[in-house]
Scaffold this motif. Structure first.
Motif, PDB file in Angstrom:
ATOM      1  N   LEU A 310      41.493 -22.060 -26.055  1.00 51.50           N
ATOM      2  CA  LEU A 310      41.324 -21.772 -27.479  1.00 51.50           C
ATOM      3  C   LEU A 310      41.103 -23.048 -28.280  1.00 51.50           C
ATOM      4  CD1 LEU A 310      44.060 -19.014 -27.911  1.00 51.50           C
ATOM      5  CD2 LEU A 310      41.573 -18.695 -27.931  1.00 51.50           C
ATOM      6  N   ALA A 311      41.707 -24.161 -27.835  1.00 51.54           N
ATOM      7  CA  ALA A 311      41.557 -25.420 -28.559  1.00 51.54           C
ATOM      8  C   ALA A 311      40.251 -26.122 -28.218  1.00 51.54           C
ATOM      9  CB  ALA A 311      42.737 -26.337 -28.236  1.00 51.54           C
ATOM     10  N   LEU A 312      39.849 -26.069 -26.934  1.00 55.32           N
ATOM     11  CA  LEU A 312      38.709 -26.862 -26.487  1.00 55.32           C
ATOM     12  C   LEU A 312      37.386 -26.119 -26.553  1.00 55.32           C
ATOM     13  CD1 LEU A 312      40.345 -28.544 -23.346  1.00 55.32           C
ATOM     14  CD2 LEU A 312      39.971 -29.565 -25.600  1.00 55.32           C
ATOM     15  N   THR A 313      37.416 -24.827 -26.301  1.00 56.57           N
ATOM     16  CA  THR A 313      36.144 -24.099 -26.234  1.00 56.57           C
ATOM     17  C   THR A 313      36.282 -22.682 -26.781  1.00 56.57           C
ATOM     18  OG1 THR A 313      34.394 -23.371 -24.734  1.00 56.57           O
ATOM     19  CG2 THR A 313      36.604 -23.506 -23.818  1.00 56.57           C
ATOM     20  N   ILE A 382      41.152 -19.043 -15.680  1.00 60.81           N
ATOM     21  CA  ILE A 382      40.745 -19.986 -14.629  1.00 60.81           C
ATOM     22  C   ILE A 382      39.228 -20.101 -14.561  1.00 60.81           C
ATOM     23  CG2 ILE A 382      40.741 -20.373 -12.134  1.00 60.81           C
ATOM     24  CD1 ILE A 382      43.553 -19.196 -12.060  1.00 60.81           C
ATOM     25  N   ALA A 383      38.539 -18.957 -14.664  1.00 60.87           N
ATOM     26  CA  ALA A 383      37.076 -18.992 -14.604  1.00 60.87           C
ATOM     27  C   ALA A 383      36.488 -19.803 -15.750  1.00 60.87           C
ATOM     28  CB  ALA A 383      36.530 -17.564 -14.618  1.00 60.87           C
ATOM     29  N   LEU A 384      36.991 -19.635 -16.958  1.00 61.07           N
ATOM     30  CA  LEU A 384      36.460 -20.362 -18.109  1.00 61.07           C
ATOM     31  C   LEU A 384      36.860 -21.836 -18.091  1.00 61.07           C
ATOM     32  CD1 LEU A 384      36.960 -17.742 -20.979  1.00 61.07           C
ATOM     33  CD2 LEU A 384      34.819 -18.415 -19.855  1.00 61.07           C
ATOM     34  N   LEU A 385      38.090 -22.118 -17.682  1.00 56.27           N
ATOM     35  CA  LEU A 385      38.510 -23.522 -17.599  1.00 56.27           C
ATOM     36  C   LEU A 385      37.643 -24.287 -16.613  1.00 56.27           C
ATOM     37  CD1 LEU A 385      42.420 -23.739 -17.584  1.00 56.27           C
ATOM     38  CD2 LEU A 385      40.852 -24.756 -19.238  1.00 56.27           C
ATOM     39  N   ALA A 386      37.383 -23.661 -15.463  1.00 55.23           N
ATOM     40  CA  ALA A 386      36.633 -24.355 -14.412  1.00 55.23           C
ATOM     41  C   ALA A 386      35.217 -24.715 -14.844  1.00 55.23           C
ATOM     42  CB  ALA A 386      36.594 -23.496 -13.156  1.00 55.23           C
ATOM     43  N   ARG A 387      34.693 -24.053 -15.879  1.00 59.42           N
ATOM     44  CA  ARG A 387      33.335 -24.325 -16.347  1.00 59.42           C
ATOM     45  C   ARG A 387      33.265 -25.507 -17.317  1.00 59.42           C
ATOM     46  NH1 ARG A 387      31.906 -18.000 -17.697  1.00 59.42           N
ATOM     47  NH2 ARG A 387      32.170 -17.223 -15.547  1.00 59.42           N
ATOM     48  N   LEU A 388      34.404 -25.972 -17.767  1.00 60.26           N
ATOM     49  CA  LEU A 388      34.388 -27.109 -18.690  1.00 60.26           C
ATOM     50  C   LEU A 388      33.852 -28.349 -17.975  1.00 60.26           C
ATOM     51  CD1 LEU A 388      37.848 -26.672 -20.469  1.00 60.26           C
ATOM     52  CD2 LEU A 388      35.591 -26.118 -21.386  1.00 60.26           C
ATOM     53  N   ARG A 390      33.502 -32.015 -16.512  1.00 57.62           N
ATOM     54  CA  ARG A 390      34.374 -33.094 -16.057  1.00 57.62           C
ATOM     55  C   ARG A 390      35.822 -32.666 -15.826  1.00 57.62           C
ATOM     56  NH1 ARG A 390      31.275 -35.392 -19.936  1.00 57.62           N
ATOM     57  NH2 ARG A 390      32.942 -35.386 -21.459  1.00 57.62           N
ATOM     58  N   LEU A 391      36.510 -32.215 -16.879  1.00 55.92           N
ATOM     59  CA  LEU A 391      37.940 -31.913 -16.749  1.00 55.92           C
ATOM     60  C   LEU A 391      38.222 -30.470 -16.329  1.00 55.92           C
ATOM     61  CD1 LEU A 391      39.357 -33.753 -19.904  1.00 55.92           C
ATOM     62  CD2 LEU A 391      39.355 -34.521 -17.522  1.00 55.92           C
ATOM     63  N   GLY A 392      37.202 -29.638 -16.228  1.00 53.20           N
ATOM     64  CA  GLY A 392      37.429 -28.215 -16.018  1.00 53.20           C
ATOM     65  C   GLY A 392      38.130 -27.892 -14.719  1.00 53.20           C
ATOM     66  N   ILE A 393      37.605 -28.407 -13.610  1.00 59.07           N
ATOM     67  CA  ILE A 393      38.203 -28.069 -12.315  1.00 59.07           C
ATOM     68  C   ILE A 393      39.601 -28.671 -12.176  1.00 59.07           C
ATOM     69  CG2 ILE A 393      37.995 -28.427  -9.831  1.00 59.07           C
ATOM     70  CD1 ILE A 393      35.030 -27.954 -10.076  1.00 59.07           C
ATOM     71  N   PRO A 394      39.825 -29.933 -12.538  1.00 59.72           N
ATOM     72  CA  PRO A 394      41.210 -30.433 -12.509  1.00 59.72           C
ATOM     73  C   PRO A 394      42.154 -29.627 -13.403  1.00 59.72           C
ATOM     74  CG  PRO A 394      39.680 -32.258 -12.682  1.00 59.72           C
ATOM     75  CD  PRO A 394      38.875 -31.019 -12.860  1.00 59.72           C
ATOM     76  N   ALA A 395      41.663 -29.180 -14.567  1.00 59.47           N
ATOM     77  CA  ALA A 395      42.509 -28.390 -15.463  1.00 59.47           C
ATOM     78  C   ALA A 395      42.862 -27.047 -14.835  1.00 59.47           C
ATOM     79  CB  ALA A 395      41.798 -28.189 -16.803  1.00 59.47           C
ATOM     80  N   ALA A 396      41.882 -26.413 -14.182  1.00 54.90           N
ATOM     81  CA  ALA A 396      42.159 -25.137 -13.522  1.00 54.90           C
ATOM     82  C   ALA A 396      43.172 -25.313 -12.395  1.00 54.90           C
ATOM     83  CB  ALA A 396      40.855 -24.541 -12.988  1.00 54.90           C
ATOM     84  N   LEU A 397      43.007 -26.379 -11.612  1.00 53.07           N
ATOM     85  CA  LEU A 397      43.946 -26.640 -10.523  1.00 53.07           C
ATOM     86  C   LEU A 397      45.339 -26.932 -11.067  1.00 53.07           C
ATOM     87  CD1 LEU A 397      44.289 -26.868  -7.488  1.00 53.07           C
ATOM     88  CD2 LEU A 397      43.653 -29.290  -7.659  1.00 53.07           C
TER      89      LEU A 397
END
Length: 542
Positions: A310-313, A382-388, A390-397
């Motif tokens: 909600l904050a980032l995208t 998880i699906a939306l975070l992973a699409r960000l 650079r930081l998306g996949i680390p954030a999802a993990l």
């Protein structure tokens, strides 16, 4: 480093999920819990005892029609094991294989193993349906799904640990809104029927997720909505036909819609959170019935991931809601159903909308209907975070790791429950000897005659006696059930006590019926002998 191929990522993703599920099963559930046998030195407790009794009687009975009917429990009318939460989806194949199983086996413990293995596997399958097929997000989904608090907190009620059916239903929705095929709709029909045979609550939730397919397509303006509607009709028709053929129709329960509802604070109330659990002392409740059925703490990892999105995208979140508007509407409806007509926030009821429509009384534990919402939030986040970038996949993990760590108190609680070895409160060896010499059991007071509050403890004794009788299984006159046909069973123990003992009958008198038995039962003075706190009454043994 050479990147993994898509095939390798798929294999590693499902392999990790499988190993995670197996590791959690081995760390949580003892072997004698997973694979029980007759003659055990410890007593099953509560609802778990009810489920095990139903399955043992079902496995020991002949094949009948309807297929779930057991003649020797609640004799002579018999019992549908679905009304005692006997997990028909597992009980039916076990019955087909019963000659290969140990004496007194039941599959209630085995179902926990199936559910805990399937939960992370189904999460990976569902995430891939959302278009995210990379390895690290899949690992995050497996970790987080296995740690969903509402899933772990189902101990004591085996059938309701089947949250993987909701992940499968959501995965089917995500695939069907992208591309419809006869194969996918056939899988949807089989999933709908199979989920019903796990538990009707889960079956209703799975149908609701599938009903979102035509609604989403209609709101998108796509032509496939009509075909999708026919697919949902096929799913609903298959469920209705199964209910008719398997004896579900006409069932009633105790009612009380709203007694076990979703509290407005429950999704953010960190009961049994490893990070935040010290902030609260118990589950939140505004109904006076306890907060267990409405327990829906989302987990710190999922909540943090939602806030980050909600904050980032926020635009990506809004776009996803528009693209899946039908699903959003269905999830909103399930949330309202979970909240019920008496809305609680914290420890107070803030709004009472009056008596609900009569059909809602079937959903006494309405708080459960938030489970698909939590499931969808997890997969979507998880699906939306992973699409960000650079930081998306680390954030999802990180979400998956935090969610998994946060659930440690819940895992500890269910492991403690599964490893508890409560002693028998009845004389198990003596009763097993008596059961071996009897043709049928009459247990008094019967279930309808034990009224709350049960200060004597006859309800717990009933379940223990029936757990022992089920090891044979010995035909028995009574059983605790969640649902029944027609009016609620009436107490007619007085007539039973007034009847003389029949040849081969073992009449066991619990403390609550002792005085009435000694006063009214013919020949009680000579036919009855103490067995601990019970009286065992019979004619001359064989």
């Amino acid at each position: 480093m050479t990147p993994l191929s898509a095939r390798s990522e798929t294999i590693f993703a499902y392999g990790f999920a499988l190993l995670l599920g197996l590791a959690l099963v081995l760390a949580t559930f003892p072997l004698d819990f997973l694979l029980p046998q007759a003659g055990g030195p410890w007593a099953p407790q509560g609802d778990a005892a009810q489920h095990a009794i139903a399955q043992r009687y079902f496995l020991g009975d002949a094949w009948r029609w309807p297929p779930l009917h057991v003649a020797n429990l609640l004799a002579p009318e018999g019992l549908n094991i679905a009304f005692a939460d006997g997990i028909p989806l597992l009980a039916l194949p076990l019955k087909a294989l019963r000659d290969l199983l140990p004496a007194g086996f039941h599959g209630i413990g085995l179902w926990y193993a199936i559910a805990w293995v399937m939960q992370p596997l189904a999460a990976v399958w569902c995430l891939r349906a959302a278009g995210e097929k990379r390895l690290l997000p899949a690992i995050a989904a497996a970790l987080a799904a296995s740690a969903m608090p509402a899933f772990i907190n189902r101990y004591g009620h085996a059938a309701l640990t089947g949250h993987f059916t909701l992940l499968i239903g959501l995965g089917l929705y995500l695939r069907l809104v992208r591309h419809q095929s006869a194969r996918l709709w056939l899988l949807a029909v089989l999933t709908s029927v199979g989920t019903l045979l796990v538990h009707p609550y889960l079956g209703a939730m799975a149908l609701a997720l599938l009903a979102a397919v035509p609604l989403t397509l209609l709101l998108r303006g796509e032509h496939g909505w009509f075909a999708a509607g026919l697919g949902v009709v096929a799913c609903a028709g298959a469920v209705g036909a199964t209910m008719a053929a398997f004896g579900y129709l006409g069932a009633k329960g105790d009612g009380g819609y709203g007694d076990f509802a979703l509290n407005l604070l429950s999704p953010v109330w960190p009961w049994r959170s490893w990070f935040l659990g010290g902030l609260v002392g118990r589950e939140i409740d505004a109904t006076g019935h306890g907060g267990w059925e409405g327990y829906n703490w989302l987990g710190l990892g999922l909540l943090a991931g939602l806030l980050a999105l909600l904050a980032l995208t926020p635009r990506a979140v809004a776009h996803a809601l528009r693209r899946h508007a039908g699903l959003a509407i269905v999830l909103l409806g399930l949330t309202l159903l979970a909240i019920s007509f008496r809305i609680g926030a914290g420890t107070a009821a803030v709004l009472d909308l009056g008596p609900p429509p009569g059909f809602l009384e079937q959903f006494r534990a309405s708080g459960r209907f938030f489970w698909p919402v939590g499931t969808a939030l997890l997969v979507g986040t998880i699906a939306l975070l992973a699409r960000l970038p650079r930081l998306g996949i680390p954030a999802a993990l990180l979400l998956g790791l935090v969610q998994f760590a946060d659930a440690q108190p819940n895992r500890t609680a269910i492991a403690s429950w599964a490893q508890t070895r409560e002693p028998w409160s009845v004389d198990a060896p003596a009763l097993r000897r008596l059961f071996a010499e009897a043709d049928r059991l009459t247990l008094l007071p019967s279930w309808p005659c034990v009224t709350p509050p049960d200060t004597i403890g006859d309800h717990a004794r009933q379940l223990q006696v029936l757990s022992l009788a089920a090891e044979r299984p010995l035909p028995a006159n009574t059983m605790y059930v969640a649902r029944w046909r027609g009016e609620r069973p009436r107490c007619d123990d007085a007539a039973t006590l007034a009847a003389p003992l029949a040849p081969g009958e073992l009449r066991l008198i619990l403390p609550g019926a002792r005085d009435a038995a000694l006063a009214t039962m013919p020949g009680a003075a000579t036919a009855c002998t103490p067995v601990g706190e019970l009286l065992a009454c019979r004619l001359t043994p064989r």
